[in-house]
Design an enzyme around this catalytic site. Structure first.
Site, PDB file in Angstrom:
ATOM      1  N   SER A   9      -3.789  -4.530  -9.452  1.00  0.00           N
ATOM      2  CA  SER A   9      -3.614  -3.462 -10.439  1.00  0.00           C
ATOM      3  C   SER A   9      -2.799  -3.887 -11.655  1.00  0.00           C
ATOM      4  O   SER A   9      -2.917  -3.280 -12.718  1.00  0.00           O
ATOM      5  CB  SER A   9      -2.961  -2.245  -9.766  1.00  0.00           C
ATOM      6  N   ARG A  10      -1.952  -4.911 -11.492  1.00  0.00           N
ATOM      7  CA  ARG A  10      -1.048  -5.282 -12.585  1.00  0.00           C
ATOM      8  C   ARG A  10      -0.851  -6.795 -12.603  1.00  0.00           C
ATOM      9  O   ARG A  10      -1.221  -7.485 -11.669  1.00  0.00           O
ATOM     10  CB  ARG A  10       0.331  -4.632 -12.369  1.00  0.00           C
ATOM     11  N   VAL A  59      -1.413  -3.787   1.924  1.00  0.00           N
ATOM     12  CA  VAL A  59      -1.842  -4.936   2.736  1.00  0.00           C
ATOM     13  C   VAL A  59      -0.716  -5.539   3.585  1.00  0.00           C
ATOM     14  O   VAL A  59      -0.971  -6.440   4.383  1.00  0.00           O
ATOM     15  CB  VAL A  59      -2.517  -6.034   1.880  1.00  0.00           C
ATOM     16  N   SER A 137       4.658 -19.693  -4.926  1.00  0.00           N
ATOM     17  CA  SER A 137       5.629 -19.711  -6.029  1.00  0.00           C
ATOM     18  C   SER A 137       6.329 -21.059  -5.981  1.00  0.00           C
ATOM     19  O   SER A 137       6.492 -21.637  -4.894  1.00  0.00           O
ATOM     20  CB  SER A 137       6.668 -18.603  -5.846  1.00  0.00           C
ATOM     21  N   TYR A 150      12.290 -14.228  -0.391  1.00  0.00           N
ATOM     22  CA  TYR A 150      11.114 -14.537  -1.219  1.00  0.00           C
ATOM     23  C   TYR A 150      10.715 -16.011  -1.040  1.00  0.00           C
ATOM     24  O   TYR A 150       9.535 -16.331  -0.844  1.00  0.00           O
ATOM     25  CB  TYR A 150      11.465 -14.235  -2.671  1.00  0.00           C
ATOM     26  N   LYS A 154       7.229 -17.582   0.498  1.00  0.00           N
ATOM     27  CA  LYS A 154       6.347 -18.438  -0.300  1.00  0.00           C
ATOM     28  C   LYS A 154       6.215 -19.833   0.328  1.00  0.00           C
ATOM     29  O   LYS A 154       5.152 -20.441   0.256  1.00  0.00           O
ATOM     30  CB  LYS A 154       6.862 -18.528  -1.742  1.00  0.00           C
TER      31      LYS A 154
HETATM   32  P1  NAP Z   1       3.830  -7.525 -10.376  1.00  0.00           P
HETATM   33  O1  NAP Z   1       3.558  -7.479 -11.832  1.00  0.00           O
HETATM   34  O2  NAP Z   1       5.051  -6.871  -9.829  1.00  0.00           O
HETATM   35  O3  NAP Z   1       2.539  -6.980  -9.592  1.00  0.00           O
HETATM   36  C1  NAP Z   1       2.539  -6.944  -8.186  1.00  0.00           C
HETATM   37  C2  NAP Z   1       1.196  -6.470  -7.720  1.00  0.00           C
HETATM   38  O4  NAP Z   1       1.175  -6.552  -6.290  1.00  0.00           O
HETATM   39  C3  NAP Z   1       0.886  -5.039  -8.101  1.00  0.00           C
HETATM   40  O5  NAP Z   1      -0.476  -4.945  -8.456  1.00  0.00           O
HETATM   41  C4  NAP Z   1       1.167  -4.271  -6.790  1.00  0.00           C
HETATM   42  O6  NAP Z   1       0.328  -3.137  -6.616  1.00  0.00           O
HETATM   43  C5  NAP Z   1       0.767  -5.299  -5.776  1.00  0.00           C
HETATM   44  N1  NAP Z   1       1.366  -5.098  -4.454  1.00  0.00           N
HETATM   45  C6  NAP Z   1       2.646  -5.269  -4.078  1.00  0.00           C
HETATM   46  N2  NAP Z   1       2.795  -4.987  -2.776  1.00  0.00           N
HETATM   47  C7  NAP Z   1       1.564  -4.625  -2.328  1.00  0.00           C
HETATM   48  C8  NAP Z   1       1.063  -4.230  -1.061  1.00  0.00           C
HETATM   49  N3  NAP Z   1       1.868  -4.141   0.003  1.00  0.00           N
HETATM   50  N4  NAP Z   1      -0.251  -3.920  -0.943  1.00  0.00           N
HETATM   51  C9  NAP Z   1      -1.080  -4.022  -2.021  1.00  0.00           C
HETATM   52  N5  NAP Z   1      -0.666  -4.390  -3.248  1.00  0.00           N
HETATM   53  C10 NAP Z   1       0.651  -4.694  -3.395  1.00  0.00           C
HETATM   54  O7  NAP Z   1       3.941  -9.045  -9.858  1.00  0.00           O
HETATM   55  P2  NAP Z   1       3.275 -10.382 -10.426  1.00  0.00           P
HETATM   56  O8  NAP Z   1       4.313 -11.092 -11.193  1.00  0.00           O
HETATM   57  O9  NAP Z   1       1.958 -10.122 -11.007  1.00  0.00           O
HETATM   58  O10 NAP Z   1       3.115 -11.179  -9.034  1.00  0.00           O
HETATM   59  C11 NAP Z   1       1.864 -11.419  -8.413  1.00  0.00           C
HETATM   60  C12 NAP Z   1       2.029 -12.539  -7.411  1.00  0.00           C
HETATM   61  O11 NAP Z   1       2.482 -13.714  -8.087  1.00  0.00           O
HETATM   62  C13 NAP Z   1       3.065 -12.260  -6.327  1.00  0.00           C
HETATM   63  O12 NAP Z   1       2.637 -12.798  -5.096  1.00  0.00           O
HETATM   64  C14 NAP Z   1       4.290 -12.999  -6.830  1.00  0.00           C
HETATM   65  O13 NAP Z   1       5.165 -13.336  -5.791  1.00  0.00           O
HETATM   66  C15 NAP Z   1       3.637 -14.207  -7.454  1.00  0.00           C
HETATM   67  N6  NAP Z   1       4.494 -14.913  -8.410  1.00  0.00           N
HETATM   68  C16 NAP Z   1       4.895 -14.317  -9.579  1.00  0.00           C
HETATM   69  C17 NAP Z   1       5.703 -15.035 -10.450  1.00  0.00           C
HETATM   70  C18 NAP Z   1       6.177 -14.475 -11.772  1.00  0.00           C
HETATM   71  O14 NAP Z   1       6.946 -15.154 -12.463  1.00  0.00           O
HETATM   72  N7  NAP Z   1       5.745 -13.287 -12.176  1.00  0.00           N
HETATM   73  C19 NAP Z   1       6.115 -16.325 -10.122  1.00  0.00           C
HETATM   74  C20 NAP Z   1       5.690 -16.881  -8.936  1.00  0.00           C
HETATM   75  C21 NAP Z   1       4.877 -16.169  -8.080  1.00  0.00           C
HETATM   76  P3  NAP Z   1       0.734  -1.600  -6.998  1.00  0.00           P
HETATM   77  O15 NAP Z   1       1.394  -1.645  -8.351  1.00  0.00           O
HETATM   78  O16 NAP Z   1      -0.612  -0.913  -7.013  1.00  0.00           O
HETATM   79  O17 NAP Z   1       1.627  -1.099  -5.919  1.00  0.00           O
END
Ligand code: NAP
Length: 243
Positions: A9-10, A59, A137, A150, A154
């Site tokens: 979604s985001r 999930v 990550s 976290y 990961k």
């Molecule tokens: P984000 O903007 O906070 O988005 C998180 C997404 O995960 C949202 O769509 C949320 O859905 C969904 N979500 C969380 N818990 C869920 C669950 N239990 N069931 C279904 N959907 C769930 O985070 P992001 O930065 O895009 O992160 C995405 C992935 O990349 C994650 O695994 C994160 O650890 C990884 N990551 C991010 C970064 C970074 O710098 N941003 C760095 C390394 C790794 P809803 O809003 O619909 O609840």
């Protein structure tokens, strides 16, 4: 071919769903709470001429992951590409970390990937084809003060990816991980400006990454032509880790 992106979604998940759609994949969009943004993503994807549907499921709960797959199968068919992207943070120094915050992160980031992969792999094994891409990550490679839950989730997903890759390599299924560094999403916008500045100094490229940068790496692993690459971890971090 049908791709499922969890947490689409985001942020990064949204960019991955769009990248897959641009490459001709139908997309099952999983969301948990952000229904409106999942709906608008769905419309955007359909306007590209591929099929898309939204599916609500938390999930991190096994029964919900199972329901998600049965709903997808009855309305869109079998999943050929699974992107385990859903994730959360609950940061704190480990002495102050509450057990519920430890568990929430492990359930959302690691257990969810196990639940979804187990559901997806049956049909992939029957089809002798599948692509599993797990979003890890760089913190899973290096560790990070204040993120023991976290980082453990990961690092766990990296071990899980390599094990799945070994188990299913002979059946046409690859499993790889993408390890983003510091990417501009709502997960990172909560950080204080001085923390962001410090992180920026540690990135050789000199810029914060965009969700699209991660999506391109996911697309590489999703590509049908890349069946000889499995069990790998690709950092998308502007050179931050190089390990
Ligand atoms: P984000 O903007 O906070 O988005 C998180 C997404 O995960 C949202 O769509 C949320 O859905 C969904 N979500 C969380 N818990 C869920 C669950 N239990 N069931 C279904 N959907 C769930 O985070 P992001 O930065 O895009 O992160 C995405 C992935 O990349 C994650 O695994 C994160 O650890 C990884 N990551 C991010 C970064 C970074 O710098 N941003 C760095 C390394 C790794 P809803 O809003 O619909 O609840």
């Amino acid at each position: 071919m049908l791709a499922l992106v969890t947490g689409a979604s985001r942020g990064i998940g949204r960019a991955i769903a769009l990248e897959l759609a641009h490459n001709g994949y139908d997309v099952a969009i999983n969301y948990n709470r952000s229904k409106e943004s999942a709906e608008s993503l769905c419309e955007e994807i359909k306007s590209l001429g591929v099929n898309a549907k939204i599916f609500q499921a938390d999930v991190s709960i096994q029964e919900e992951a199972a329901r998600l797959f049965s709903e997808i199968k009855s309305s869109m068919g079998s999943v050929s590409v699974l992107v385990n992207n859903a994730g959360i943070t609950r940061d704190n120094l480990l002495m102050r970390m509450k057990p519920e915050d430890w568990l929430a992160v492990i359930n959302s980031n690691l257990n969810s990937a196990f639940y979804c992969t187990r559901e997806a792999i049956r049909d992939m094994a029957k089809a002798k084809y599948g692509r599993i891409i797990n979003i890890a990550s760089v913190v899973g490679l290096t560790g990070n003060a204040g993120q023991s839950n976290y980082a453990a989730s990961k690092a766990g997903i990296i071990g899980f990816t390599k094990s799945a890759a070994r188990e299913y390599a002979s059946r046409g299924i690859t499993a790889n991980a993408v390890a983003p560094g510091f990417i501009e999403t709502s997960m990172t916008e909560v950080l204080k400006p001085e923390v962001k500045e410090n992180i920026l100094k540690s990135i050789p490229v000199g810029a914060i990454g965009r969700p699209e940068d991660v999506a391109k790496a996911v697309m590489f692993f999703a590509d049908e032509r890349n069946g000889y690459i499995t069990g790998q971890v690709l950092a998308v971090d502007g050179g931050m880790t190089m390990c």
